[in-house]
Design an enzyme around this catalytic site. Structure first.
Site, PDB file in Angstrom:
ATOM      1  CB  THR A  14     -38.691  34.438 -51.819  1.00 50.12           C
ATOM      2  OG1 THR A  14     -38.376  34.984 -53.268  1.00 50.12           O
ATOM      3  CG2 THR A  14     -39.407  33.273 -52.213  1.00 50.12           C
ATOM      4  CE  LYS A 106     -31.203  24.264 -56.259  1.00 46.09           C
ATOM      5  NZ  LYS A 106     -32.197  25.625 -55.564  1.00 46.09           N
ATOM      6  CB  VAL A 133     -31.424  17.922 -51.609  1.00 44.17           C
ATOM      7  CG1 VAL A 133     -32.096  16.647 -52.155  1.00 44.17           C
ATOM      8  CG2 VAL A 133     -30.088  18.408 -52.099  1.00 44.17           C
ATOM      9  N   GLY A 188     -44.274  31.119 -59.509  1.00 44.26           N
ATOM     10  CA  GLY A 188     -43.005  31.703 -58.247  1.00 44.26           C
ATOM     11  C   GLY A 188     -42.390  30.046 -58.418  1.00 44.26           C
ATOM     12  CD  GLU A 191     -35.512  32.167 -59.236  1.00 48.22           C
ATOM     13  OE1 GLU A 191     -35.789  32.959 -59.287  1.00 48.22           O
ATOM     14  OE2 GLU A 191     -35.880  31.397 -57.960  1.00 48.22           O
ATOM     15  CE  LYS A 206     -32.544  20.876 -55.535  1.00 50.98           C
ATOM     16  NZ  LYS A 206     -34.264  21.418 -55.953  1.00 50.98           N
ATOM     17  N   GLY A 303     -40.302  26.622 -51.711  1.00 54.39           N
ATOM     18  CA  GLY A 303     -41.344  27.146 -51.168  1.00 54.39           C
ATOM     19  C   GLY A 303     -40.402  27.546 -50.277  1.00 54.39           C
TER      20      GLY A 303
END
Length: 333
Positions: A14, A106, A133, A188, A191, A206, A303
């Site tokens: 993605t 991360k 992050v 989305g 997961e 993070k 995203g």
């Protein structure tokens, strides 16, 4: 004079696919703005057909990092694989081979931060991780600037968009937890296996990175006191709303008497607090310094498009500034 920058992309899922699309769509504009022509010369994936499906030619596909490390035309390795391994090993090998490294990972970074910074320093290469992050939020750049003058003694915020979305719809629409999770997965935001998000691991990774930068030494994620949102009950959600506030998964690192204390946990945030009003999958992070006071950064924390934006900007900075942007980190002798 235009400079061509050869890039190898590790991972074409993605995020990696979004990097390819952005470079293809913005190639001319990026060249005009920056003076750099970005060319993706390799795509690494477990299955070569994934690389072709993502838009690269068949000859650019590889299942091994070796040809990437041996290619003198590759200046920057951009890692978008996720997970600790083999990503951490690939990052170290890329730096050792004289490549600048840009990553959104991360987990690998938080667990191997000192080792990776040490490798980058010894080989005088950039190690940039703005996308790790806050995705598109310019958090690392802001923190780097603040640390020039300030001693950062508190970091506090919402750093996981998945859990913030779930808690928001539970509060505003009365959804049960499992239904809210399924909706997050459908959109989305989560997961298929949401454990890393809902149990607080993602936020802990993070926070580890941010706290390490503020402290000037590697603070590992297992040092973080962690509790996820699966323990939040509908009664707590309703009670928080009745009191004018909200339940939020808050990541916090604070310096007390020379020691850093780190936690990730769901807590009641009163309505007078800005963080109570951060909705859906957005992130907000407060950085408090001894000179500047509290600075708040707010925006999309996840995203494909925001993350790709940060990865590409870091790629340009890696070539432009090299090892000059390495964090000041106390390393093992």
């Amino acid at each position: 004079m235009m400079q061509t920058v050869g890039i190898a992309l590790l991972g074409v899922g993605t995020i990696g696919s979004a990097v390819l699309r952005t470079i293809a769509a913005e190639r001319e504009a990026l060249a005009q703005r920056t003076g750099f022509a970005l060319e993706v010369r390799w795509g690494l994936a477990r299955h070569p057909e994934r690389v072709v499906q993502a838009g690269l030619p068949e000859w650019a596909a590889t299942t091994s990092i070796d040809p990437i490390l041996e290619d003198p035309t590759v200046a920057v390795v951009v890692e978008a694989m996720g997970g600790e391994e083999p990503a951490a090993t690939y990052l170290k090998r890329a730096l050792t081979a004289g490549k600048h490294v840009v990553t959104a990972n991360k987990e690998a970074l938080s667990k191997h931060f000192a080792e990776l910074v040490d490798t980058a320093r010894r080989h005088q290469r950039a190690l940039l991780f703005e996308a790790s992050v806050g995705a598109g939020i310019p958090l690392m750049a802001s923190l780097r600037q603040l640390l020039m003058v300030n001693r950062i003694y508190r970091i506090r915020g919402i750093v996981n968009g998945t859990t913030n979305y779930i808690l928001t719809v539970m509060a505003e629409e009365g959804m049960p937890y499992q239904e809210a999770l399924r909706e997050a997965q459908r959109l989305g935001y989560a997961e298929p296996d949401p454990t890393a998000d809902v149990e607080g691991y993602d936020a802990a990774y993070k926070l580890s990175i941010l706290a390490s930068l503020a402290a000037g030494r590697h603070i590992r994620p297992d040092y973080v006191e962690r509790r996820g949102i699966t323990t939040v009950t509908p009664d707590q959600i309703l009670d928080a709303r009745a009191r004018g506030g909200a339940m939020k998964l808050i990541a916090q690192a604070e310096l007390f008497d020379g020691s850093w204390h780190l936690s990730v946990q769901p807590v009641f945030v009163p309505g007078s607090d800005l963080l109570a009003h951060v909705r859906l999958n957005l992130n907000a992070i407060e950085l408090t310094g001894d000179r500047v006071g509290t600075v708040v950064l707010y925006g999309p924390g996840a995203g494909p498009a925001p993350t790709a934006s940060a990865l590409i900007a870091d790629t340009i900075d890696a070539v432009r500034f090299g090892a000059a942007l390495l964090p000041t980190l106390e390393l093992p002798a």
